[in-house]
Design an enzyme around this catalytic site. Structure first.
Site: not given
Length: 366
Positions: A177, A296
């Site tokens: 992405k 994270e």
């Protein structure tokens, strides 16, 4: 009663010191170094201190000290030198050899008693502290061995390996992405919002240690539920506003769920650390369907990453002196890096505005 050994070739000195100390200690006496070493060998464990003359026949005091060091006695038996001299060079040399204190002639009863008492108590505290440190080191070693064994068991478990595969897949999803956004910016605006991406997966040992430290059960479900940083990515950007733009665009994607956001750029840690931390739920697509995994993502500028990497290395160096001064210098460096980041960003903005105005003039020559 603790035993004190008085070593002096002068009988009068031995008797005077014996009279001063015999009410508090069991006193042994030796007239030369050879006899002293024999008694030390015999009463090593019972001897609380040795009062030692330096100048003696056969074996002198310096040789006794050397033999004590060689046999390991100097570590737990304090040596107090009996001396009528006040030569700085001799005293300095004796302290370098490991001597605890000096008792000067003529003897003053209260001074002799207090110096012997203080030396014995200091060594008792030192020996107790060393024993405590050894016991703690042994305990830590055993704990580390247990952690290694448990981590190895975790690594070999099929459910754990499946979970790690899912985390790796989530990392790949995030990387894809981000790369798509980077490619779009490259085409649309002729610039890239980030310089590089670094990813990591926590090791089984680190996972086990964190679960133990936080009091969570060591199970696959516990890892999934209680740890948010098993899968991690660090995105290195050129400028601070790239960080916020990229993070906003990423979180706006309809299949990304923002769980937690910590902005250490606007609110730096006390040591100067700056970064934007996002905890995300990221979808992965398996043969059994879609599943969300926690990831994270940390966003930093090149300068922030440089500082954080060096600070991490320096923090774990042992036997570092002037720690407070180093911490203050690191904080000052972090503040300087922040100013540099925004100065460079302002330069880039000026260049962008200049380029934009130049394009307008070319489109409208009138």
């Amino acid at each position: 009663m603790e035993k004190v050994l008085i070593v002096d070739d002068a009988e009068l000195n031995r008797e005077l010191l014996c009279d001063i100390l015999k009410g508090d200690y069991a006193v042994e006496m030796a007239s030369d170094g050879e006899e002293a070493l024999g008694k030390l060998k015999k009463y090593e464990k019972e001897t609380a201190a040795i009062l030692l003359d330096l100048r003696m026949p056969k074996i002198d005091g310096f040789t006794v000290i050397a033999k004590m060091r060689q046999n390991g006695w100097l570590k737990h038996i304090p040596v107090l030198i009996i001396s009528s001299e006040h030569a700085v060079e001799i005293e300095a040399h004796c302290f370098e050899l490991g001597v605890s204190d000096f008792i000067h002639k003529p003897f003053e009863s209260s001074i002799v008693k207090n110096r012997v008492k203080n030396a014995i108590e200091l060594f008792a505290c030192k020996n107790q502290l060393e024993q405590t440190v050894e016991e703690q080191a042994l305990t830590l070693k055993k704990q580390y061995q247990i952690i290694q064994i448990q981590a190895e068991k975790l690594r070999e478990a099929k459910p754990f390996n499946l979970l790690m595969m899912e985390y790796r897949s989530a990392i790949s999803e995030v990387e894809t992405k981000l790369k798509v956004l980077n490619e779009e910016f490259s085409q649309e605006y002729n610039r890239n919002p980030f310089e590089s991406i670094k990813s990591r997966l926590k090791s089984p040992q680190s996972i086990y240690e964190k679960l133990e430290r936080k009091g969570f059960p060591v199970t696959v479900e516990s890892i999934r539920e209680n740890l948010a940083d098993v899968a991690g990515l660090r995105v290195i950007c050129s400028f601070p506003d790239d960080i916020y733009r990229l993070a906003e665009l990423f979180c706006q994607q309809d299949d990304i769920v923002l769980i937690r956001r910590k902005d250490y750029i606007h609110n730096p840690k006390p040591n100067g650390y700056r970064s934007l931390h996002l905890i995300l739920d990221v979808p992965i697509f398996l043969s059994g369907g879609k599943k969300y995994m926690k990831v994270e993502v940390q966003f930093r500028t090149i300068a922030m990453d440089f500082w954080a990497s060096l600070e991490h290395k320096l923090k774990y160096k042992k036997d570092v002196k002037d720690t407070d001064e180093i911490v203050e210098q690191l904080k000052s460096c972090a503040d300087s890096i922040e100013r540099l980041d925004y100065q460079m960003q302002e330069i880039r903005n000026k260049i962008d505005r200049s380029s934009f105005l130049s394009c307008l003039r070319q489109e409208d020559p009138a």
